[in-house]
Design a protein around this motif. Structure first.
Motif, PDB file in Angstrom:
ATOM      1  N   LEU A 224       0.985  -8.376 -41.497  1.00 43.21           N
ATOM      2  CA  LEU A 224       1.818  -8.949 -40.447  1.00 43.21           C
ATOM      3  C   LEU A 224       1.398  -8.410 -39.080  1.00 43.21           C
ATOM      4  O   LEU A 224       1.300  -9.170 -38.106  1.00 43.21           O
ATOM      5  N   LEU A 225       1.137  -7.098 -39.006  1.00 42.68           N
ATOM      6  CA  LEU A 225       0.697  -6.466 -37.760  1.00 42.68           C
ATOM      7  C   LEU A 225      -0.641  -7.058 -37.305  1.00 42.68           C
ATOM      8  O   LEU A 225      -0.797  -7.428 -36.132  1.00 42.68           O
ATOM      9  N   THR A 226      -1.591  -7.173 -38.239  1.00 44.70           N
ATOM     10  CA  THR A 226      -2.910  -7.726 -37.905  1.00 44.70           C
ATOM     11  C   THR A 226      -2.792  -9.169 -37.441  1.00 44.70           C
ATOM     12  O   THR A 226      -3.393  -9.566 -36.435  1.00 44.70           O
ATOM     13  N   HIS A 227      -2.016  -9.969 -38.159  1.00 42.33           N
ATOM     14  CA  HIS A 227      -1.853 -11.383 -37.814  1.00 42.33           C
ATOM     15  C   HIS A 227      -1.232 -11.543 -36.433  1.00 42.33           C
ATOM     16  O   HIS A 227      -1.674 -12.368 -35.628  1.00 42.33           O
ATOM     17  N   HIS A 228      -0.208 -10.717 -36.155  1.00 43.04           N
ATOM     18  CA  HIS A 228       0.491 -10.831 -34.868  1.00 43.04           C
ATOM     19  C   HIS A 228      -0.454 -10.552 -33.705  1.00 43.04           C
ATOM     20  O   HIS A 228      -0.529 -11.345 -32.759  1.00 43.04           O
ATOM     21  N   PHE A 229      -1.197  -9.442 -33.787  1.00 44.79           N
ATOM     22  CA  PHE A 229      -2.043  -9.086 -32.660  1.00 44.79           C
ATOM     23  C   PHE A 229      -3.305  -9.929 -32.561  1.00 44.79           C
ATOM     24  O   PHE A 229      -3.825 -10.155 -31.472  1.00 44.79           O
ATOM     25  N   MET A 230      -3.807 -10.414 -33.702  1.00 45.81           N
ATOM     26  CA  MET A 230      -4.936 -11.341 -33.649  1.00 45.81           C
ATOM     27  C   MET A 230      -4.516 -12.657 -33.008  1.00 45.81           C
ATOM     28  O   MET A 230      -5.252 -13.260 -32.242  1.00 45.81           O
ATOM     29  N   THR A 231      -3.267 -13.096 -33.310  1.00 41.30           N
ATOM     30  CA  THR A 231      -2.742 -14.323 -32.715  1.00 41.30           C
ATOM     31  C   THR A 231      -2.542 -14.140 -31.218  1.00 41.30           C
ATOM     32  O   THR A 231      -2.903 -14.999 -30.419  1.00 41.30           O
ATOM     33  N   MET A 232      -1.975 -13.000 -30.820  1.00 38.87           N
ATOM     34  CA  MET A 232      -1.759 -12.712 -29.419  1.00 38.87           C
ATOM     35  C   MET A 232      -3.100 -12.628 -28.661  1.00 38.87           C
ATOM     36  O   MET A 232      -3.220 -13.075 -27.524  1.00 38.87           O
ATOM     37  N   SER A 233      -4.115 -12.059 -29.334  1.00 41.78           N
ATOM     38  CA  SER A 233      -5.430 -11.929 -28.709  1.00 41.78           C
ATOM     39  C   SER A 233      -6.066 -13.287 -28.463  1.00 41.78           C
ATOM     40  O   SER A 233      -6.671 -13.532 -27.423  1.00 41.78           O
ATOM     41  N   SER A 234      -5.924 -14.190 -29.427  1.00 47.96           N
ATOM     42  CA  SER A 234      -6.529 -15.525 -29.274  1.00 47.96           C
ATOM     43  C   SER A 234      -5.809 -16.331 -28.205  1.00 47.96           C
ATOM     44  O   SER A 234      -6.420 -17.128 -27.500  1.00 47.96           O
ATOM     45  N   ILE A 235      -4.492 -16.094 -28.047  1.00 47.35           N
ATOM     46  CA  ILE A 235      -3.726 -16.816 -27.017  1.00 47.35           C
ATOM     47  C   ILE A 235      -4.140 -16.353 -25.616  1.00 47.35           C
ATOM     48  O   ILE A 235      -4.316 -17.133 -24.703  1.00 47.35           O
ATOM     49  N   SER A 236      -4.309 -15.006 -25.474  1.00 43.89           N
ATOM     50  CA  SER A 236      -4.658 -14.467 -24.151  1.00 43.89           C
ATOM     51  C   SER A 236      -6.110 -14.778 -23.809  1.00 43.89           C
ATOM     52  O   SER A 236      -6.473 -14.881 -22.653  1.00 43.89           O
TER      53      SER A 236
END
Length: 236
Positions: A224-236
């Protein structure tokens, strides 16, 4: 002794019914064993028979790339395994008094208190250091000091009463920050050793089911932690 030499083992020995020498040589699984043995003795409870716990599957570990990596960020949970036990209410069936969860909650709460105290005094020390540097900089710009070389200026500044006061205040705050950092350490060891105990065959209150639930939930949390920050990284 607490503040200078082998602080964590000394403080742990003060919590357990055993000698300092034994606290230095035993494994972490033994910490909760002694705590629960003492609790059972004080409350007239029988010691359960340990189950033949099967080693549970560990946490997620994956190597995505080899070689030199740059721009790396470290992401971690605070006291993940103990927090999982409390948040998801994973309990050993033989702990009929719910002692381990009650003690575990105290351990985590007390550790967070000491960590906050460490942070508070650390910030105060940093603030005093900044104020001292600004004061010294202002002295350097005055007519009395601006023509001196760095060596002479350093000697005179070291005798300045306000600088001496700054140094005394800074050392006091750093000393308190270091003290609370050392005080939180045995609670960290207690919290982290609980999973090792509950998964160990030498711990009479062990449970393969609870050990497996902890590691599987931990994997879920890291995904969940990896998915959240990978998603946030792709958005930014």
């Amino acid at each position: 002794v607490e503040l200078q030499f082998n602080q964590s083992n000394f403080l742990i020995s003060k919590m357990l019914p055993l000698s300092f020498e034994r606290a230095c040589t035993m494994g972490t699984a033994g910490i909760w064993k002694y705590i629960m043995l003492a609790f059972s003795y004080e409350n007239g409870l029988a010691i359960p028979e340990a189950e033949n716990a099967v080693l549970s599957i560990g946490g997620l570990s994956r190597l995505e790339r080899t070689g030199l990596c740059t721009g790396v960020a470290k992401l971690d949970y605070n006291s993940l395994y103990p927090s999982i036990c409390l948040s998801f209410d994973y309990k050993c069936d033989v702990d009929i008094a719910d002692a381990m969860h009650t003690m575990l909650e105290f351990v985590l709460t007390q550790r967070e208190h000491f960590k906050e105290e460490k942070k508070k005094y650390g910030k105060a020390a940093d603030k005093i250091k900044t104020e001292k540097e600004e004061y010294i900089k202002s002295l350097r710009e005055t007519d009395k000091y601006k023509n001196l070389d760095d060596k002479e200026f350093g000697k005179l500044v070291g005798k300045d009463k306000k600088v001496i006061d700054f140094n005394d205040q800074y050392n006091e705050q750093k000393k308190l920050s270091s003290k609370y950092d050392k005080l939180q350490l045995p609670y960290k060891i207690l919290g982290n050793s609980w999973f090792g105990s509950v998964s160990s065959n030498v711990f009479f209150w062990n449970s393969a089911k609870v050990g497996g639930l902890i590691t599987s939930t931990g994997r879920m949390m890291f995904r969940l932690l990896t998915h959240h920050f990978m998603t946030m990284s792709s958005i930014s």
